[in-house]
Design a protein around this motif. Structure first.
Motif, PDB file in Angstrom:
ATOM      1  N   VAL A 113       0.882  -1.153   0.081  1.00 46.79           N
ATOM      2  CA  VAL A 113       0.057  -0.073  -0.023  1.00 46.79           C
ATOM      3  C   VAL A 113       0.947   1.333  -0.053  1.00 46.79           C
ATOM      4  O   VAL A 113       0.415   2.261  -0.457  1.00 46.79           O
ATOM      5  CB  VAL A 113      -0.882   0.009   1.329  1.00 46.79           C
ATOM      6  N   VAL A 114       2.025   1.162   0.392  1.00 43.75           N
ATOM      7  CA  VAL A 114       2.963   2.458   0.527  1.00 43.75           C
ATOM      8  C   VAL A 114       4.316   2.057  -0.184  1.00 43.75           C
ATOM      9  O   VAL A 114       5.100   2.862  -0.492  1.00 43.75           O
ATOM     10  CB  VAL A 114       3.543   2.623   1.885  1.00 43.75           C
ATOM     11  N   TYR A 130       0.874   6.808   1.494  1.00 36.78           N
ATOM     12  CA  TYR A 130       0.080   5.800   0.539  1.00 36.78           C
ATOM     13  C   TYR A 130       0.640   6.050  -0.685  1.00 36.78           C
ATOM     14  O   TYR A 130       0.692   7.383  -1.119  1.00 36.78           O
ATOM     15  CB  TYR A 130      -1.437   5.988   0.459  1.00 36.78           C
ATOM     16  N   ALA A 145      -5.136  -0.840  -0.749  1.00 35.01           N
ATOM     17  CA  ALA A 145      -5.235   0.306  -0.151  1.00 35.01           C
ATOM     18  C   ALA A 145      -6.262   0.698   0.063  1.00 35.01           C
ATOM     19  O   ALA A 145      -6.540   1.529   1.045  1.00 35.01           O
ATOM     20  CB  ALA A 145      -4.224   1.273  -1.199  1.00 35.01           C
ATOM     21  N   GLN A 149      -7.911   1.804   4.154  1.00 41.61           N
ATOM     22  CA  GLN A 149      -8.194   3.116   4.303  1.00 41.61           C
ATOM     23  C   GLN A 149      -9.701   3.321   4.790  1.00 41.61           C
ATOM     24  O   GLN A 149     -10.168   3.699   5.705  1.00 41.61           O
ATOM     25  CB  GLN A 149      -8.291   4.007   3.005  1.00 41.61           C
TER      26      GLN A 149
END
Length: 254
Positions: A113-114, A130, A145, A149
């Motif tokens: 996700v990052v 992100y 991702a 969230q």
């Protein structure tokens, strides 16, 4: 006796998590679209169903105290280039929780996700942002991702009791009988010379037992007994050691 649900409970990690929870004396439901590859441990039951089937999910969640949402789609293989309904990752927990008053949700995310190919050095949960949705190179990472969230934004919701959520971001998983991560990386290793070009590349891995421990600790840290210290948090999970991928992988796959 606490009752917990593990989605993706027929998978490599989900099954081992469920087995440990049952060993700790919890009543465990293993939910998966595919049949369990192993005998279901004492204290657990296996329920074969699609997590996107809301009536079925609603039924199986009766009396559940915590959901471990490990189910996902498209981590490797041809599924990476297929765009299924990403609801496999994001649907179910919010609406089911609202109607079943489930107080805790631990979501298994991913470092992806990052991470989108650019090196991260000494990054932590506060300093690494992100990856933009359009930058992700596969649907798996992009929808992880989105799901992460959603889970974090649901933390603190008060519908029928307060919901506590947290997110764990493992890297590559290894351990006994693991066939997915290592097989994929072994294939990619043969392409490193032109795909990556850096023989000094280092990365983090996590042993499956350490990842199981992280999930059990996270669930406990969402309880009032632990002052809900993990509530609304995301955590990178790895063995704490970065390794040269070439050197580390050779004895595992040679």
């Amino acid at each position: 006796r606490r009752k917990v649900l593990v989605t993706g409970g027929g998978g490599y990690f989900g099954f081992r998590l469920g087995r440990e929870l049952a060993r700790q004396g919890m009543s465990v439901i293993l939910l998966d679209l595919n049949k369990s590859p192993c005998d279901v441990p004492d204290g657990a039951i296996f329920y074969q169903s699609d997590i996107r089937d809301y009536p079925s999910l609603y039924k199986v969640c009766e009396g559940v105290d915590c959901i471990f949402h490990t189910a996902s789609y498209g981590m490797s293989g041809p599924e990476q280039v297929i765009s299924p309904h990403h609801l496999t990752k994001v649907k179910g927990h919010t609406r089911t929780r609202a109607n079943r008053s489930i107080p805790r949700l631990v979501y298994t995310s991913t470092i992806n996700v990052v991470f989108a190919g650019k090196p991260i050095e000494d990054g932590d949960e506060d300093s690494v942002a992100y990856v933009a949705p359009e930058v992700h190179i596969d649907h798996y990472s992009r929808t992880k991702a989105i799901a992460e969230q959603m889970v974090l934004s649901a933390n603190g919701c008060s519908l029928k009791g307060l919901l506590q959520t947290c997110v764990l971001r493992p890297c590559g998983i290894y351990g006994p009988e693991e066939r997915r991560h290592l097989h994929r990386v072994n294939v990619e290793r043969r392409l490193f010379s032109f795909r990556f070009g850096d023989p000094q590349a280092r990365m983090n891995w996590v042993h499956v037992d350490n990842l199981v421990l992280a999930h059990t600790l996270a669930a406990e840290a969402l309880t009032p007994k632990r002052s809900c210290v993990a509530s609304g948090q995301a955590y990178f999970i790895n063995d704490g050691v970065s390794v040269n991928l070439f050197e580390w992988l050779t004895p595992l796959v040679s």
